[in-house]
Design a protein around this motif. Structure first.
Motif, short mmCIF file in Angstrom:
data_model
loop_
_atom_site.label_atom_id
_atom_site.label_comp_id
_atom_site.label_asym_id
_atom_site.label_seq_id
_atom_site.Cartn_x
_atom_site.Cartn_y
_atom_site.Cartn_z
N ARG A 68 -18.57 66.96 51.40
CA ARG A 68 -18.73 68.67 52.25
C ARG A 68 -18.53 69.07 50.39
O ARG A 68 -17.38 68.41 49.78
N PRO A 69 -18.45 70.39 50.23
CA PRO A 69 -18.21 71.39 48.98
C PRO A 69 -16.62 71.21 48.70
O PRO A 69 -15.65 71.20 49.36
N SER A 70 -16.13 71.08 47.94
CA SER A 70 -14.79 70.88 46.93
C SER A 70 -14.71 72.21 46.83
O SER A 70 -14.87 72.35 45.95
N THR A 71 -13.74 72.86 47.39
CA THR A 71 -13.39 74.22 47.31
C THR A 71 -12.02 74.62 47.07
O THR A 71 -11.41 75.85 47.56
N ALA A 72 -11.34 73.17 47.61
CA ALA A 72 -9.27 73.64 47.58
C ALA A 72 -9.06 74.83 46.64
O ALA A 72 -8.52 75.14 46.64
N LEU A 73 -9.24 74.38 45.33
CA LEU A 73 -8.64 74.68 43.95
C LEU A 73 -9.29 76.49 44.46
O LEU A 73 -8.70 77.28 44.26
N ALA A 74 -10.71 76.91 44.87
CA ALA A 74 -11.45 78.34 45.41
C ALA A 74 -10.00 78.75 46.30
O ALA A 74 -9.81 80.07 46.16
N ARG A 75 -10.07 78.12 47.07
CA ARG A 75 -8.36 78.78 48.29
C ARG A 75 -7.56 78.79 47.92
O ARG A 75 -7.22 79.76 48.03
N ARG A 76 -7.23 78.12 47.07
CA ARG A 76 -6.21 78.33 46.80
C ARG A 76 -5.58 79.58 45.58
O ARG A 76 -4.49 80.13 45.80
N ALA A 77 -7.04 79.94 45.39
CA ALA A 77 -7.02 81.02 43.99
C ALA A 77 -6.89 82.49 44.83
O ALA A 77 -7.44 83.70 44.58
N GLY A 78 -7.58 82.16 46.78
CA GLY A 78 -7.53 83.51 47.21
C GLY A 78 -8.42 84.08 46.93
O GLY A 78 -9.72 84.65 47.38
N LEU A 79 -9.88 82.82 46.70
CA LEU A 79 -11.10 83.10 46.69
C LEU A 79 -11.87 82.59 48.38
O LEU A 79 -11.53 82.37 48.72
N THR A 80 -12.95 83.78 48.73
CA THR A 80 -13.33 82.95 50.28
C THR A 80 -14.25 82.36 50.61
O THR A 80 -15.17 82.15 48.84
N VAL A 81 -13.60 81.27 51.15
CA VAL A 81 -14.53 79.96 51.32
C VAL A 81 -14.64 80.06 52.66
O VAL A 81 -13.98 80.32 53.94
N ARG A 82 -15.89 79.41 52.84
CA ARG A 82 -16.31 79.24 54.24
C ARG A 82 -16.84 77.60 54.20
O ARG A 82 -15.68 77.01 54.04
N ARG A 83 -18.03 77.55 54.40
CA ARG A 83 -18.68 76.10 53.69
C ARG A 83 -17.77 76.37 52.78
O ARG A 83 -17.73 74.77 51.82
N GLY A 84 -18.28 76.54 51.59
CA GLY A 84 -18.64 76.60 50.21
C GLY A 84 -17.66 78.02 49.64
O GLY A 84 -17.81 79.31 50.59
N VAL A 85 -18.05 77.97 48.17
CA VAL A 85 -17.02 79.31 47.66
C VAL A 85 -17.86 80.44 48.17
O VAL A 85 -19.23 80.07 47.61
N VAL A 86 -17.68 81.55 49.23
CA VAL A 86 -18.67 82.47 48.69
C VAL A 86 -19.17 83.15 47.94
O VAL A 86 -18.42 83.56 47.03
N VAL A 87 -20.37 83.18 47.54
CA VAL A 87 -21.01 84.23 46.09
C VAL A 87 -21.98 84.79 46.87
O VAL A 87 -23.03 85.10 47.75
N ASP A 88 -22.07 86.02 45.62
CA ASP A 88 -22.99 86.99 45.93
C ASP A 88 -24.44 86.82 45.07
O ASP A 88 -24.61 85.58 44.74
N ASP A 89 -25.84 87.96 45.15
CA ASP A 89 -26.71 86.94 44.44
C ASP A 89 -27.25 86.84 42.98
O ASP A 89 -28.21 87.08 42.36
N ARG A 90 -25.58 87.09 42.00
CA ARG A 90 -25.50 87.07 41.19
C ARG A 90 -24.75 86.04 40.71
O ARG A 90 -23.93 85.33 39.91
#
Ligand code: FAD
Length: 473
Positions: A247-269
């Motif tokens: 599974r995507p490695s997202t613990a760091l992003a999650r702790r940083a308060g970024l939106t994470v579903r399965r992965g770190v959710v990103v826009d078109d850029r």
């Protein structure tokens, strides 16, 4: 045109895997000169796809290095190895390493990849939290090294998981002379990519090569006697290799308060939807509700982020899906999602020689394809698939049945040869040597599946003088 930002904006990249390496190559080529790469593995960035080739014994570990530390130093990139990032503070715009050092950023790119998931098998993990000595994950260089060390004295192995990675590992172990068994919980092999008919051809192919396949069976317990399956079988084994998903490695992003579903959710850029200063690329990113898990999209995303950070007005619309199995005597390629895409199916199975070919065609256009056992048509099919060629009613059948597949030399310049780096026949033809192909296009540096076609294209070039004239003009 959008003005270019100063190239000395400090960009910090977390992770030094395949997406990060490609990103840095692209940023360096675009003149960025304030780059810091923080990778937690102690090794120079390497080609993860080829770990199974090291396991098989066909590649030396050193040959997997993508870029040496000297290359980073020569290009003014601060590469830190063994540098695990523990926290991201988005207010202060810095990251903290495991040793407590903090490093400020102006742009942050998360390229943290994915991590293997442990299947629910009792006895895999010991009381102290470490894996049972017989049990191996297969994700990193260190996993590979540990498994290779475990081969001496081992006579047999069980691979848990019949996906792309599982089949690569099973073939590698079998080539090394181990009696190998594959346990797959689904009804057939490669169930995420191919249908039952292709799965059956693959299973027969593996059996022919000496590997036993158990489908529709789950491993439930590891005991002193062996690996116990839910169908009552116990497989005696010296080694158990876990390849059943990640599974995507997202613990760091999650702790940083970024939106994470399965992965770190990103826009078109490919920026986090919460913070325009933070990008995510590769296996850890989720765009349009999808994560990827393959090198071609990771490299495409890396290229797009490099362009974006250089001021180009670019937008990501998702990557096409091309999956290719890299294993001796076992060939599989899947374009798109042929099992879930609607269309008319043209299919041919030849169990006698162990081939399966399937096209999904909608309004005359190939929207998905599976090839097992014979990839000689892959160049032509990919070309039609990419270009959305409208085929006549006879053509799909002829494409599958034709006994004279197109040779690379016959492909037009726009036909894609390297799926990992998205390189066309024309770009290969413009190079004068394999070294130049690697350096200028990155073709052959991913899964390596295009190497025979690249060699043929180079061999068929007109004399060097003529081509160099062509390039100059
Ligand atoms: C054995 C194997 C075979 C494969 N074969 C194929 C194939 O044939 N074809 C294909 O297309 N794909 C294949 N894949 C998948 C492919 O390797 C991945 O899609 C690709 O590597 C993704 O690149 P990435 O940079 O996102 O992740 P990775 O290459 O996994 O790199 C992520 C890096 O980030 C590091 N990291 C994570 N967290 C931190 C942190 N907090 N601080 C610092 N560093 C961190 C990780 O340790 C890792 O080094 C294979 C994968 C494996 C494991």
């Amino acid at each position: 045109m959008t003005p270019r930002p100063p190239t000395d904006t400090r960009t910090v990249v977390v992770g030094s895997g395949m997406a990060a390496t490609r990103l840095v190559e692209e940023l360096v080529a675009r003149g960025h000169d304030n780059l810091i790469v923080l990778g937690d593995e102690p090794h120079a960035p390497y080609n993860r796809i080829l770990l199974s080739a090291v396991l098989e014994g066909t590649h030396r570990p050193e040959s997997l290095t993508l870029r040496t530390p000297a290359w980073y130093a020569d290009h003014g990139v601060d590469l830190r190895l063994g540098a695990r990032v523990l926290e991201v503070d988005r207010e202060r715009r810095d990251v903290m390493l495991v040793d407590g050092e903090t490093i400020g950023y102006e742009r942050l790119v998360l390229a943290t990849g994915s991590i293997p998931t442990l299947p629910p098998i009792r006895g895999l993990v010991r009381m102290d939290g470490t894996l049972h000595p017989k049990v191996h994950a297969f994700r990193s260089f260190d996993d590979c090294r540990r498994l290779v060390a475990g081969l001496s004295g081992a006579r047999n192995a069980v691979v848990v998981g019949g996906g792309l990675l599982g089949l690569q590992v099973a073939r590698a172990l079998s080539v090394r002379g181990l009696a190998t068994e594959v346990v797959e919980g689904g009804e057939h092999l490669l169930r995420s990519q191919v249908g039952a008919a292709a799965g059956a051809v693959l299973a027969r192919g593996l059996e022919r090569l000496g590997t036993t396949v158990y489908t529709g069976a789950r491993a439930v317990r590891l005991t002193d006697q062996g690996l116990v399956l839910d169908n009552g079988f116990t497989l005696e084994t010296d080694l158990v290799v876990l390849t059943a998903g990640g599974r995507p490695s997202t613990a760091l992003a999650r702790r940083a308060g970024l939106t994470v579903r399965r992965g770190v959710v990103v826009d078109d850029r490919l920026r986090s939807v919460d913070d325009p200063l933070v990008h995510a690329v590769g296996d850890c990113a989720e765009h349009g509700g999808r994560t990827t898990g393959f090198v071609p999209p990771a490299w495409e995303q890396a290229g797009l982020v490099a362009a974006h950070l250089s001021g180009d007005d670019v937008s990501y619309t998702g990557s096409r899906s091309v999956a290719r199995l890299r294993a001796t005597d076992l060939e599989v390629a899947v374009l798109g999602d042929p099992e879930r895409t609607e269309g008319q199916v043209v299919e041919m199975t030849n169990p006698v020689v162990g081939t399966h070919r399937k096209l999904v065609v909608r309004d005359g256009v190939i929207v998905g394809a599976t090839l097992v056992g014979d990839l000689s048509r892959i160049g032509l099919l990919t070309q039609h698939y990419d270009r959305g060629t409208v085929l006549g009613p006879e053509e799909p059948g002829a494409l599958l049945l034709g006994d004279r597949p197109t040779r690379p030399a016959q492909l037009p310049d726009h036909a894609e040869i390297c799926a990992c780096a998205g390189v066309s026949a024309g770009r290969i033809r413009a190079c004068s040597s394999l070294e130049q192909v690697c350096e200028a296009t990155r073709a052959t540096t991913g899964c390596g599946g295009c190497a025979p076609a690249v060699r043929q294209l180079l061999a068929q070039r007109p004399s060097l003088g003529t081509t160099l004239e062509g390039i100059r003009s």
